[in-house]
Scaffold this active site. Sequence first.
Site, PDB file in Angstrom:
ATOM      1  N   HIS A  10       0.827  -1.218   0.000  1.00 47.52           N
ATOM      2  CA  HIS A  10       0.000   0.000   0.000  1.00 47.52           C
ATOM      3  C   HIS A  10       0.865   1.273   0.000  1.00 47.52           C
ATOM      4  O   HIS A  10       1.946   1.265  -0.519  1.00 47.52           O
ATOM      5  CB  HIS A  10      -0.987  -0.047   1.167  1.00 47.52           C
ATOM      6  CG  HIS A  10      -1.653  -1.389   1.268  1.00 47.52           C
ATOM      7  ND1 HIS A  10      -2.726  -1.753   0.503  1.00 47.52           N
ATOM      8  CD2 HIS A  10      -1.331  -2.501   2.007  1.00 47.52           C
ATOM      9  CE1 HIS A  10      -3.057  -3.018   0.774  1.00 47.52           C
ATOM     10  NE2 HIS A  10      -2.222  -3.481   1.670  1.00 47.52           N
ATOM     11  N   GLU A  24      -2.263   0.308   7.983  1.00 45.14           N
ATOM     12  CA  GLU A  24      -1.358  -0.753   7.525  1.00 45.14           C
ATOM     13  C   GLU A  24      -0.130  -0.187   6.820  1.00 45.14           C
ATOM     14  O   GLU A  24       0.992  -0.631   7.050  1.00 45.14           O
ATOM     15  CB  GLU A  24      -2.121  -1.700   6.588  1.00 45.14           C
ATOM     16  CG  GLU A  24      -1.247  -2.822   6.030  1.00 45.14           C
ATOM     17  CD  GLU A  24      -1.971  -3.679   4.994  1.00 45.14           C
ATOM     18  OE1 GLU A  24      -3.176  -3.447   4.762  1.00 45.14           O
ATOM     19  OE2 GLU A  24      -1.325  -4.570   4.417  1.00 45.14           O
ATOM     20  N   HIS A  79       2.704  -7.057   4.839  1.00 42.50           N
ATOM     21  CA  HIS A  79       1.337  -6.565   5.032  1.00 42.50           C
ATOM     22  C   HIS A  79       0.844  -6.815   6.447  1.00 42.50           C
ATOM     23  O   HIS A  79       1.446  -7.568   7.208  1.00 42.50           O
ATOM     24  CB  HIS A  79       0.386  -7.282   4.066  1.00 42.50           C
ATOM     25  CG  HIS A  79       0.582  -6.889   2.642  1.00 42.50           C
ATOM     26  ND1 HIS A  79      -0.266  -6.051   1.965  1.00 42.50           N
ATOM     27  CD2 HIS A  79       1.573  -7.212   1.766  1.00 42.50           C
ATOM     28  CE1 HIS A  79       0.183  -5.874   0.732  1.00 42.50           C
ATOM     29  NE2 HIS A  79       1.301  -6.566   0.585  1.00 42.50           N
ATOM     30  N   GLU A 145       1.509 -11.586   6.354  1.00 45.45           N
ATOM     31  CA  GLU A 145       0.405 -10.819   6.960  1.00 45.45           C
ATOM     32  C   GLU A 145       0.669 -10.830   8.460  1.00 45.45           C
ATOM     33  O   GLU A 145       0.418 -11.824   9.149  1.00 45.45           O
ATOM     34  CB  GLU A 145      -0.947 -11.462   6.648  1.00 45.45           C
ATOM     35  CG  GLU A 145      -1.374 -11.379   5.189  1.00 45.45           C
ATOM     36  CD  GLU A 145      -1.964 -10.015   4.793  1.00 45.45           C
ATOM     37  OE1 GLU A 145      -1.956  -9.088   5.631  1.00 45.45           O
ATOM     38  OE2 GLU A 145      -2.417  -9.897   3.639  1.00 45.45           O
TER      39      GLU A 145
HETATM   40 ZN   LIG Z   1      -2.169  -5.297   2.664  1.00 47.41          ZN
END
Ligand SMILES: [Zn+2]
Length: 266
Positions: A10, A24, A79, A145
């Site tokens: 992102h 995030e 992430h 993640e």
């Molecule tokens: Zn992400």
Amino acid sequence: MKRIFLDPGHGGSDPGAVGHGLKEKDVVLDIALQIRSILEKGYENVKIKMSRTTDSSKSLRQRTNEANAWGAHYYISIHCNAFNGKANGYEDFIYSGLNDASQSAKYRNFMHREIANGIALNNRGKKKANFHVLRETRMPAFLSENGFIDNHSDATLMKQATWRKKIAQGHANGIAKALQLKKKTNVNQKGDSLYKVIAGSFQSKKKAIDRVSFLKELGIDAFIETITLSGVKWYRVQSGAFSNRKNAEDQLKRIEKKGIDAFILH
Ligand SMILES: [Zn+2]
């Protein structure tokens, strides 16, 4: 030289997942910058490129194109997850089209072990997915993640600098093991390079031993380190390693005063 592409997810106009006052894009950028710093300070022959080093926008296509054009040896996308506030924990992904004998799967085993241990997150396991960055990269690729940002207890951890550092260290350790990176030898525990004082370098072991005993007689501690340069073995006499250059220079002067040629290696 190993080329590692770090991709904090992102950024810019895309915050990624949000929750508990966190975005995030900010959490993963902090982690990625720390991974870069740990690898650059601690390992030899490593080059890092990042998809972004600031809060800027970049498409998925741009990210994978850059890594492919650069010829990265490993692509690491970082992430944080979000779901319904209840889901929590750590998981990682490789491309769904790969089997467990693939390079990505083998590398991932190292990554998973190093990251998932000791981070206080529920371990959701090793997974596969058809994500753009995993599918369109031409080198082994990995996506982590690191907790659920919309989960209260995961988010509490994400807010802690020490926890983010642990996550970064886990990624760095995994990358180092997967790519068999060589640790820098002149690095102290803080990751800073040391200033070594070298009081002679010899191809003859006997000469090196003589130099060490000569220094000992003068009250100067030294030891021999063997190194190989262009296939030739050298016996290097080291007398001290300092994190502060001034201290190394003082030691150098002490040795030079005794009529010995010495130099500082950094
Ligand atoms: Zn992400």
